[in-house]
Scaffold this motif. Structure first.
Motif, PDB file in Angstrom:
ATOM      1  N   LYS A   1       0.834  -1.201   0.000  1.00 51.13           N
ATOM      2  CA  LYS A   1       0.000   0.000   0.000  1.00 51.13           C
ATOM      3  C   LYS A   1       0.870   1.252   0.000  1.00 51.13           C
ATOM      4  N   THR A   2       1.886   1.261   0.852  1.00 44.96           N
ATOM      5  CA  THR A   2       2.807   2.403   0.902  1.00 44.96           C
ATOM      6  C   THR A   2       3.537   2.554  -0.418  1.00 44.96           C
ATOM      7  N   LEU A   3       4.026   1.442  -0.943  1.00 44.37           N
ATOM      8  CA  LEU A   3       4.747   1.460  -2.211  1.00 44.37           C
ATOM      9  C   LEU A   3       3.856   2.000  -3.328  1.00 44.37           C
ATOM     10  N   ALA A   4       2.590   1.564  -3.356  1.00 37.48           N
ATOM     11  CA  ALA A   4       1.656   2.023  -4.383  1.00 37.48           C
ATOM     12  C   ALA A   4       1.383   3.513  -4.245  1.00 37.48           C
TER      13      ALA A   4
ATOM     14  N   TYR B   1       0.577   9.649  -4.186  1.00 35.58           N
ATOM     15  CA  TYR B   1      -0.506   9.812  -3.216  1.00 35.58           C
ATOM     16  C   TYR B   1       0.098   9.850  -1.815  1.00 35.58           C
ATOM     17  N   ALA B   2       0.424  11.040  -1.351  1.00 34.15           N
ATOM     18  CA  ALA B   2       1.158  11.217  -0.095  1.00 34.15           C
ATOM     19  C   ALA B   2       0.191  11.569   1.028  1.00 34.15           C
ATOM     20  N   ASP B   3      -0.553  10.574   1.515  1.00 34.16           N
ATOM     21  CA  ASP B   3      -1.574  10.827   2.538  1.00 34.16           C
ATOM     22  C   ASP B   3      -1.068  10.591   3.948  1.00 34.16           C
TER      23      ASP B   3
ATOM     24  N   ALA C   1       7.227  12.235   2.943  1.00 34.15           N
ATOM     25  CA  ALA C   1       8.688  12.324   3.011  1.00 34.15           C
ATOM     26  C   ALA C   1       9.324  11.553   1.857  1.00 34.15           C
ATOM     27  N   ALA C   2       8.741  10.415   1.495  1.00 35.94           N
ATOM     28  CA  ALA C   2       9.259   9.651   0.359  1.00 35.94           C
ATOM     29  C   ALA C   2       9.082  10.427  -0.937  1.00 35.94           C
TER      30      ALA C   2
END
Length: 199
Positions: free
Chosen positions: A87-90, A96-98, A104-105
């Motif tokens: 999920k984070t990778l997607a 999509y920085a929620d 930060a990524a």
């Protein structure tokens, strides 16, 4: 070095814990745990989450968008997300920085800084693979948590150290956390070949 460590809700929090331990006292660390990662720290280890957070130089809540690491004007050298959920990778792959980790990524990529993602998932579906390709093309390093067995590991710690040592290599940090290919045994201490060392 100033390094951000993000830990998300994939099994394998031991990798993130060991990375922070390796960096503690030697590099400036900024730690963010997702809520799910907090739960897994207590589920998969005997650590107290709050005590673990205090090992970092700085730590933030995952919804704190006022944290300095939410802005590209705050300088850091690299970010590692370990473990990294799909999920984070997607989210990162699609802008999509929620969460603070995702933001930060996103900033790390847009500022052309080092971003290392350590997914721990199998098998991988086509969506997972396409997101990894997209992130690789955007400049990220994709390092699935796949420990080597050439060093004849005796414990789970040996397997964890193999992955963490490789992460440190990607960060450019001299280390002897794991036994490298061609070495008969793991060396004790560190080699003084760079200014970046770990214990």
């Amino acid at each position: 070095m100033r390094i951000i460590i993000g830990m998300t809700g994939a099994s394998g929090v031991q990798y993130g814990i060991r990375l922070l331990e390796a960096l503690e006292g030697n590099e400036e660390t900024h730690l963010v745990l997702s809520q799910e990662a907090r739960e897994l720290v207590e589920l998969e280890t005997d650590l107290n989450v709050n005590a673990f957070l205090e090992k970092a130089t700085f730590h933030y809540e995952d919804d704190d968008f006022l944290a300095p690491i939410a802005s590209g004007s705050y300088r850091w050298d690299a970010m590692v997300i370990v473990p990294c959920t799909m999920k984070t990778l997607a989210g990162i792959a699609n802008g999509y920085a929620d969460t603070l980790i995702g933001r930060a990524a996103d900033v790390t990529l847009k500022e052309s800084r080092r971003l290392i993602l350590v997914p721990r998932e199998m098998p991988l579906n086509l969506i997972h693979l396409e997101n990894m390709v997209k992130l690789k093309q955007a400049g990220a390093v994709i390092m699935p948590a796949c420990p080597g067995f050439y060093n004849n590991p005796k414990t789970i710690d040996d397997l964890v150290d193999n992955v963490v040592g490789r992460i440190l290599d990607q960060l450019g940090i001299d280390n002897e956390v794991y036994r490298r290919w061609g070495e008969k045994e793991k060396k004790q201490g560190v080699l003084p070949s760079t200014s970046h060392k770990i214990r």
